[in-house]
Design a protein around this motif. Structure first.
Motif, short mmCIF file in Angstrom:
data_model
loop_
_atom_site.label_atom_id
_atom_site.label_comp_id
_atom_site.label_asym_id
_atom_site.label_seq_id
_atom_site.Cartn_x
_atom_site.Cartn_y
_atom_site.Cartn_z
N GLY A 80 124.31 0.03 13.28
CA GLY A 80 124.07 0.18 11.84
C GLY A 80 125.22 0.84 11.12
N HIS A 127 108.62 4.28 15.42
CA HIS A 127 107.96 5.48 14.92
C HIS A 127 106.60 5.65 15.61
N THR A 129 118.52 0.58 25.38
CA THR A 129 118.05 1.87 24.87
C THR A 129 117.00 1.64 23.78
N ARG A 183 118.24 -8.27 6.78
CA ARG A 183 119.06 -7.37 7.61
C ARG A 183 119.78 -8.14 8.71
N ARG A 240 128.19 1.99 19.11
CA ARG A 240 127.01 2.46 19.85
C ARG A 240 125.79 2.51 18.95
N SER A 241 126.00 2.71 17.68
CA SER A 241 124.91 2.63 16.72
C SER A 241 125.31 1.57 15.70
N ASN A 248 121.48 -5.17 14.21
CA ASN A 248 121.32 -3.77 13.83
C ASN A 248 119.94 -3.29 14.27
N ARG A 294 124.37 9.20 14.07
CA ARG A 294 124.29 9.20 12.60
C ARG A 294 123.92 10.61 12.15
N THR A 333 112.02 11.62 5.20
CA THR A 333 113.42 11.28 4.89
C THR A 333 113.49 10.23 3.79
N ARG A 342 111.28 7.93 16.84
CA ARG A 342 111.20 8.98 15.81
C ARG A 342 109.75 9.39 15.60
N GLU A 393 118.41 9.60 5.57
CA GLU A 393 117.78 9.15 6.80
C GLU A 393 117.96 10.16 7.93
N SER A 394 117.08 10.05 8.92
CA SER A 394 117.08 10.97 10.06
C SER A 394 118.43 10.98 10.79
O1 TXA Z 1 114.90 8.43 8.52
C1 TXA Z 1 114.97 7.35 9.11
O2 TXA Z 1 115.49 7.24 10.24
C2 TXA Z 1 114.41 6.13 8.40
C3 TXA Z 1 112.89 6.31 8.26
C4 TXA Z 1 112.22 5.08 7.74
O3 TXA Z 1 112.35 6.70 9.48
N1 TXA Z 1 114.74 4.92 9.10
C5 TXA Z 1 115.99 4.40 9.12
O4 TXA Z 1 116.12 3.21 9.79
O5 TXA Z 1 116.92 4.94 8.57
P1 TXA Z 1 117.38 2.26 9.66
O6 TXA Z 1 116.98 1.00 10.31
O7 TXA Z 1 117.80 2.16 8.24
O8 TXA Z 1 118.49 2.95 10.53
C6 TXA Z 1 118.38 2.97 11.94
C7 TXA Z 1 119.65 3.51 12.57
C8 TXA Z 1 120.78 2.50 12.49
O9 TXA Z 1 122.01 3.18 12.23
C9 TXA Z 1 120.77 1.89 13.91
O10 TXA Z 1 122.02 1.37 14.28
C10 TXA Z 1 120.36 3.09 14.74
O11 TXA Z 1 119.41 3.78 13.95
N2 TXA Z 1 119.71 2.68 16.01
C11 TXA Z 1 118.49 2.13 16.18
N3 TXA Z 1 118.24 1.87 17.47
C12 TXA Z 1 119.32 2.28 18.15
C13 TXA Z 1 119.69 2.28 19.54
N4 TXA Z 1 118.88 1.80 20.49
N5 TXA Z 1 120.90 2.78 19.87
C14 TXA Z 1 121.72 3.27 18.93
N6 TXA Z 1 121.45 3.30 17.60
C15 TXA Z 1 120.27 2.81 17.23
#
Ligand code: TXA
Ligand code: MG
Length: 333
Positions: free
Chosen positions: A225, A66, A116, A57, A222-223, A61, A194, A34, A120, A179-180
């Motif tokens: 970010g 991984h 939670t 950051r 809930r998410s 968030n 997302r 991604t 990935r 992103e995923s």
């Molecule tokens: O493709 C991807 O997912 C990339 C590559 C590096 O793997 N990673 C990525 O991470 O995009 P980041 O930190 O930019 O985004 C993580 C997303 C955020 O929207 C965050 O809020 C959500 O995942 N997230 C993480 N842990 C969570 C949880 N326990 N509950 C809900 N949302 C969560």
């Protein structure tokens, strides 16, 4: 701490170095299918705190953990939903992150206090080699400065994080481009938090149903970010709906004749409305548009003072994720 940031191809030597850095609590950037990730030891409070510091950051968030495809999920989370197993069988390894109830075995800082954990399993061969070589769960956000466009080449990571990390593992350009998909699997039905390359429709076809999470006014996210401005290039941006192509054209020529360096981001079918040299073309299919979006946003900020973006026409499927990123890149504030 300041580093001489090195970019190295993935091989025995660089993987050994990567493992050493991670075990010392440092961050290492690595490729996925991604975007590039900024990895650190998910078990260590100090290492996870380091990720937030390097990126700048916000601390509320949460991060995705991984792991390689042979990793035992039960070490990290409770996996009690039969539909989650179906989703893993259909889409993993791949660009789908699943949010489970956490067993609390990694640092609490990963999930920012939520009960939670997002997990990935990337399909990128270099990512798999890296995760296998280090053997530990790796917490990793996208490897950009917070709020900037996510990186899809090792060079993008270098531009954002030069001096802040010791090592970037170079696996070439990311083919996925956004992103995923993040999908909550703690409830009776999956909920997409997302949008991404594994669309809501694809999840529904495997799990029987799938909701799309919509943030409501006054509710905690809930998410988390999703509430932040994201993916923004350094130039000014202005977004036009597909039916506003004429308006975008007028604005383009007005800016250009006023001496402003202006570029247009649009899909293939809209490109003919503008001079060829001013067009950053997203491509024609949803997959092409996802793959090209972030590189073009980064190109825009180096070449233009103003970027006019015309939304592609397509809706649903992968376009939900593409449009979500494009709109956030062009959002106010
Ligand atoms: O493709 C991807 O997912 C990339 C590559 C590096 O793997 N990673 C990525 O991470 O995009 P980041 O930190 O930019 O985004 C993580 C997303 C955020 O929207 C965050 O809020 C959500 O995942 N997230 C993480 N842990 C969570 C949880 N326990 N509950 C809900 N949302 C969560
Ligand atoms: Mg990110």
């Amino acid at each position: 701490m300041m580093f001489q940031t090195r970019i190295e191809e993935i091989g025995e030597r660089s993987l050994l170095a990567a493992k050493e850095y991670l075990l010392q609590g440092e961050c290492v950037a690595f490729p996925t299918e991604t975007v590039y990730g900024l990895g650190a030891d998910a078990r260590s409070d100090a290492a996870v705190a380091n990720i937030y510091a390097v990126k700048g950051r916000p601390q509320d968030n949460p991060l995705i953990v991984h792991v390689h495809s042979g990793y035992d999920l039960n070490e990290l989370v409770y996996d009690d939903k039969p539909y989650a197993k179906k989703l893993r069988e259909a889409f993993l390894p791949g660009p789908l992150t699943l949010v489970y109830r956490s067993r609390g075995t990694v640092s609490k800082k990963v999930s920012c206090g939520l009960d939670t954990l997002a997990v990935r399993v990337p399909s990128h061969e270099g990512a798999q080699r890296f995760l296998r070589a280090v053997g530990i769960p790796v917490a990793a956000p996208s490897a950009n400065r917070s709020k900037h466009v996510s990186p899809v080449t090792a060079g993008h990571v270098y531009d954002d994080l030069y001096g802040k990390i010791p090592l970037i593992l170079d696996g070439g350009p990311c083919s996925g481009g956004i992103e995923s998909t993040v999908c909550d699997v703690t409830g009776d039905r999956p909920v997409v938090l997302r949008a991404g390359l594994i669309s809501r429709e694809m999840i529904e076809s495997v799990a029987g149903s799938c909701d799309m999470y919509v943030l409501k006014e006054g509710e905690p996210a809930r998410s988390p970010g999703m509430k932040y401005k994201h993916y923004a290039p350094a130039c000014k941006t202005k977004l036009f709906a597909p039916e506003e192509l004429g308006k975008a054209k007028e604005e383009f020529f007005a800016l250009q004749s006023g001496g402003t360096r202006v570029l247009v981001l649009c899909e293939g079918s809209a490109a003919a409305a503008f001079p060829q040299e001013a067009v950053l073309c997203l491509g024609n299919t949803p997959a092409e548009m996802a793959e090209n979006l972030y590189s073009l946003l980064r190109e825009a900020e180096t070449r233009a003072e103003v970027l006019l973006a015309v939304e592609p026409v397509g809706r649903g499927g992968v376009m939900t994720g593409v449009l979500n990123r494009l709109r956030k890149a062009c959002a106010e504030g």
